[in-house]
Motif scaffolding. Sequence first.
Motif, PDB file in Angstrom:
ATOM      1  N   ASP A  41       0.851  -1.184   0.000  1.00  0.00           N
ATOM      2  CA  ASP A  41       0.000   0.000   0.000  1.00  0.00           C
ATOM      3  C   ASP A  41       0.886   1.232   0.000  1.00  0.00           C
ATOM      4  N   GLY A  42       0.736   2.081  -1.018  1.00  0.00           N
ATOM      5  CA  GLY A  42       1.573   3.278  -1.121  1.00  0.00           C
ATOM      6  C   GLY A  42       2.754   3.107  -2.048  1.00  0.00           C
ATOM      7  N   LEU A  43       2.820   1.976  -2.786  1.00  0.00           N
ATOM      8  CA  LEU A  43       3.912   1.722  -3.722  1.00  0.00           C
ATOM      9  C   LEU A  43       3.364   1.536  -5.125  1.00  0.00           C
ATOM     10  N   LEU A  44       3.922   2.276  -6.084  1.00  0.00           N
ATOM     11  CA  LEU A  44       3.516   2.159  -7.490  1.00  0.00           C
ATOM     12  C   LEU A  44       4.771   2.050  -8.348  1.00  0.00           C
ATOM     13  N   TRP A  45       4.931   0.914  -9.015  1.00  0.00           N
ATOM     14  CA  TRP A  45       6.091   0.708  -9.885  1.00  0.00           C
ATOM     15  C   TRP A  45       5.915   1.474 -11.189  1.00  0.00           C
ATOM     16  N   GLY A  46       7.026   1.930 -11.754  1.00  0.00           N
ATOM     17  CA  GLY A  46       7.005   2.677 -13.001  1.00  0.00           C
ATOM     18  C   GLY A  46       7.815   1.980 -14.084  1.00  0.00           C
ATOM     19  N   GLN A  47       8.400   2.767 -14.965  1.00  0.00           N
ATOM     20  CA  GLN A  47       9.139   2.229 -16.096  1.00  0.00           C
ATOM     21  C   GLN A  47      10.498   1.692 -15.648  1.00  0.00           C
ATOM     22  N   SER A  48      11.068   0.846 -16.497  1.00  0.00           N
ATOM     23  CA  SER A  48      12.375   0.273 -16.192  1.00  0.00           C
ATOM     24  C   SER A  48      13.176   0.118 -17.482  1.00  0.00           C
ATOM     25  N   LYS A  49      14.477  -0.080 -17.305  1.00  0.00           N
ATOM     26  CA  LYS A  49      15.349  -0.358 -18.443  1.00  0.00           C
ATOM     27  C   LYS A  49      16.611  -1.039 -17.931  1.00  0.00           C
ATOM     28  N   LEU A  50      17.303  -1.720 -18.850  1.00  0.00           N
ATOM     29  CA  LEU A  50      18.569  -2.354 -18.516  1.00  0.00           C
ATOM     30  C   LEU A  50      19.704  -1.435 -18.936  1.00  0.00           C
ATOM     31  N   VAL A  51      20.642  -1.200 -18.035  1.00  0.00           N
ATOM     32  CA  VAL A  51      21.746  -0.274 -18.285  1.00  0.00           C
ATOM     33  C   VAL A  51      23.068  -1.031 -18.197  1.00  0.00           C
ATOM     34  N   PRO A  52      23.888  -1.018 -19.267  1.00  0.00           N
ATOM     35  CA  PRO A  52      25.183  -1.721 -19.227  1.00  0.00           C
ATOM     36  C   PRO A  52      26.096  -1.111 -18.161  1.00  0.00           C
ATOM     37  N   VAL A  53      26.793  -2.000 -17.438  1.00  0.00           N
ATOM     38  CA  VAL A  53      27.758  -1.525 -16.437  1.00  0.00           C
ATOM     39  C   VAL A  53      29.166  -2.021 -16.730  1.00  0.00           C
ATOM     40  N   GLY A  54      29.328  -2.886 -17.727  1.00  0.00           N
ATOM     41  CA  GLY A  54      30.650  -3.370 -18.101  1.00  0.00           C
ATOM     42  C   GLY A  54      30.769  -4.880 -18.021  1.00  0.00           C
ATOM     43  N   TYR A  55      31.682  -5.438 -18.833  1.00  0.00           N
ATOM     44  CA  TYR A  55      31.959  -6.874 -18.855  1.00  0.00           C
ATOM     45  C   TYR A  55      30.704  -7.696 -19.159  1.00  0.00           C
ATOM     46  N   GLY A  56      29.836  -7.139 -19.973  1.00  0.00           N
ATOM     47  CA  GLY A  56      28.623  -7.831 -20.357  1.00  0.00           C
ATOM     48  C   GLY A  56      27.528  -7.833 -19.308  1.00  0.00           C
ATOM     49  N   ILE A  57      27.764  -7.170 -18.193  1.00  0.00           N
ATOM     50  CA  ILE A  57      26.786  -7.134 -17.102  1.00  0.00           C
ATOM     51  C   ILE A  57      25.891  -5.905 -17.273  1.00  0.00           C
ATOM     52  N   LYS A  58      24.603  -6.092 -17.034  1.00  0.00           N
ATOM     53  CA  LYS A  58      23.650  -4.986 -17.063  1.00  0.00           C
ATOM     54  C   LYS A  58      22.932  -4.902 -15.722  1.00  0.00           C
ATOM     55  N   LYS A  59      22.585  -3.703 -15.332  1.00  0.00           N
ATOM     56  CA  LYS A  59      21.792  -3.518 -14.115  1.00  0.00           C
ATOM     57  C   LYS A  59      20.371  -3.119 -14.493  1.00  0.00           C
ATOM     58  N   LEU A  60      19.442  -3.441 -13.627  1.00  0.00           N
ATOM     59  CA  LEU A  60      18.051  -3.054 -13.827  1.00  0.00           C
ATOM     60  C   LEU A  60      17.823  -1.699 -13.172  1.00  0.00           C
ATOM     61  N   GLN A  61      17.425  -0.725 -13.975  1.00  0.00           N
ATOM     62  CA  GLN A  61      17.097   0.603 -13.440  1.00  0.00           C
ATOM     63  C   GLN A  61      15.572   0.742 -13.509  1.00  0.00           C
ATOM     64  N   ILE A  62      14.953   0.850 -12.352  1.00  0.00           N
ATOM     65  CA  ILE A  62      13.494   0.839 -12.282  1.00  0.00           C
ATOM     66  C   ILE A  62      13.003   1.967 -11.385  1.00  0.00           C
ATOM     67  N   GLY A  63      11.938   2.617 -11.818  1.00  0.00           N
ATOM     68  CA  GLY A  63      11.395   3.739 -11.056  1.00  0.00           C
ATOM     69  C   GLY A  63      10.147   3.341 -10.299  1.00  0.00           C
ATOM     70  N   CYS A  64       9.852   4.084  -9.245  1.00  0.00           N
ATOM     71  CA  CYS A  64       8.632   3.862  -8.488  1.00  0.00           C
ATOM     72  C   CYS A  64       8.264   5.145  -7.757  1.00  0.00           C
ATOM     73  N   VAL A  65       7.000   5.238  -7.366  1.00  0.00           N
ATOM     74  CA  VAL A  65       6.511   6.344  -6.545  1.00  0.00           C
ATOM     75  C   VAL A  65       5.996   5.743  -5.244  1.00  0.00           C
ATOM     76  N   ILE A  66       6.422   6.329  -4.119  1.00  0.00           N
ATOM     77  CA  ILE A  66       5.993   5.812  -2.820  1.00  0.00           C
ATOM     78  C   ILE A  66       5.316   6.913  -2.009  1.00  0.00           C
ATOM     79  N   GLU A  67       4.406   6.504  -1.131  1.00  0.00           N
ATOM     80  CA  GLU A  67       3.870   7.408  -0.126  1.00  0.00           C
ATOM     81  C   GLU A  67       4.787   7.308   1.084  1.00  0.00           C
ATOM     82  N   ASP A  68       5.387   8.444   1.466  1.00  0.00           N
ATOM     83  CA  ASP A  68       6.443   8.440   2.468  1.00  0.00           C
ATOM     84  C   ASP A  68       6.010   7.837   3.799  1.00  0.00           C
ATOM     85  N   ASP A  69       4.746   8.043   4.188  1.00  0.00           N
ATOM     86  CA  ASP A  69       4.283   7.542   5.482  1.00  0.00           C
ATOM     87  C   ASP A  69       4.019   6.041   5.478  1.00  0.00           C
ATOM     88  N   LYS A  70       3.939   5.445   4.290  1.00  0.00           N
ATOM     89  CA  LYS A  70       3.578   4.028   4.200  1.00  0.00           C
ATOM     90  C   LYS A  70       4.736   3.137   3.779  1.00  0.00           C
TER      91      LYS A  70
END
Length: 228
Positions: free
Chosen positions: A171-200
């Motif tokens: 409750d209070g968490l909404l996932w947003g868009q995401s993408k894979l970002v190269p970090v080197g040596y063939g490894i990628k990280k998942l970059q994902i956004g979200c909006v949260i309600e601070d009190d929850k």
Amino acid sequence: MGFGDLKSPAGLKVLNDFLADKSYIEGYVPSQADVAVFDALSGAPSADLCHALRWFNHIKSYQKEKGSLPGVKKALGQYGPAGVADTTSGGGNAGGDDEDDDDLDLFGSDEEEESEEAKRIKEERLAAYNAKKSKKPTLIAKSSILLDVKPWDDETDMVEMEKNVRTIQMDGLLWGQSKLVPVGYGIKKLQIGCVIEDDKVGTDTLEELITAFEDYVQSVDIAAFNKV
């Protein structure tokens, strides 16, 4: 303003409280402000200072390129919350100035003996002030967060990693868009956004839930943190 002595438990607690809702000392990207405060520490904060420790580990990863971070490094006492004495440089006001609207002296200094009329006026003003505050609409504090979710290696199934992350529903968490970002040596990280309600939803709780997928997730960093 200032953190006080960052080599003392009191100074570290001020830093930890300051970073409870911030990713960086100033702004939304690492800067010379972070370098100045990082260099003032004698080492990593203890585990119970979770916000300061998270920030410390994140800024530590920039040590090789800290000279290229944006901004101009200022005196340590120029950073931190208002009203905290900079005991390391002798500057600042030890008492501090309380600028919180809720703590304003609405009626001036009290005399030792007040007349009945003065007391009546004070009570009327206090009642009017409280009535005005009670009419203010309640705002729901929200934050927009960009997370860097890092895998163990280049063989980690990033599709499954993202599926697991998005199974976290609160409750209070909404996932947003995401993408894979190269970090080197063939490894990628998942970059994902979200909006949260601070009190929850707390960022620490969110990070713990994501890292619980230990077959996929090595670590989680907050890439950006903005109040909505």
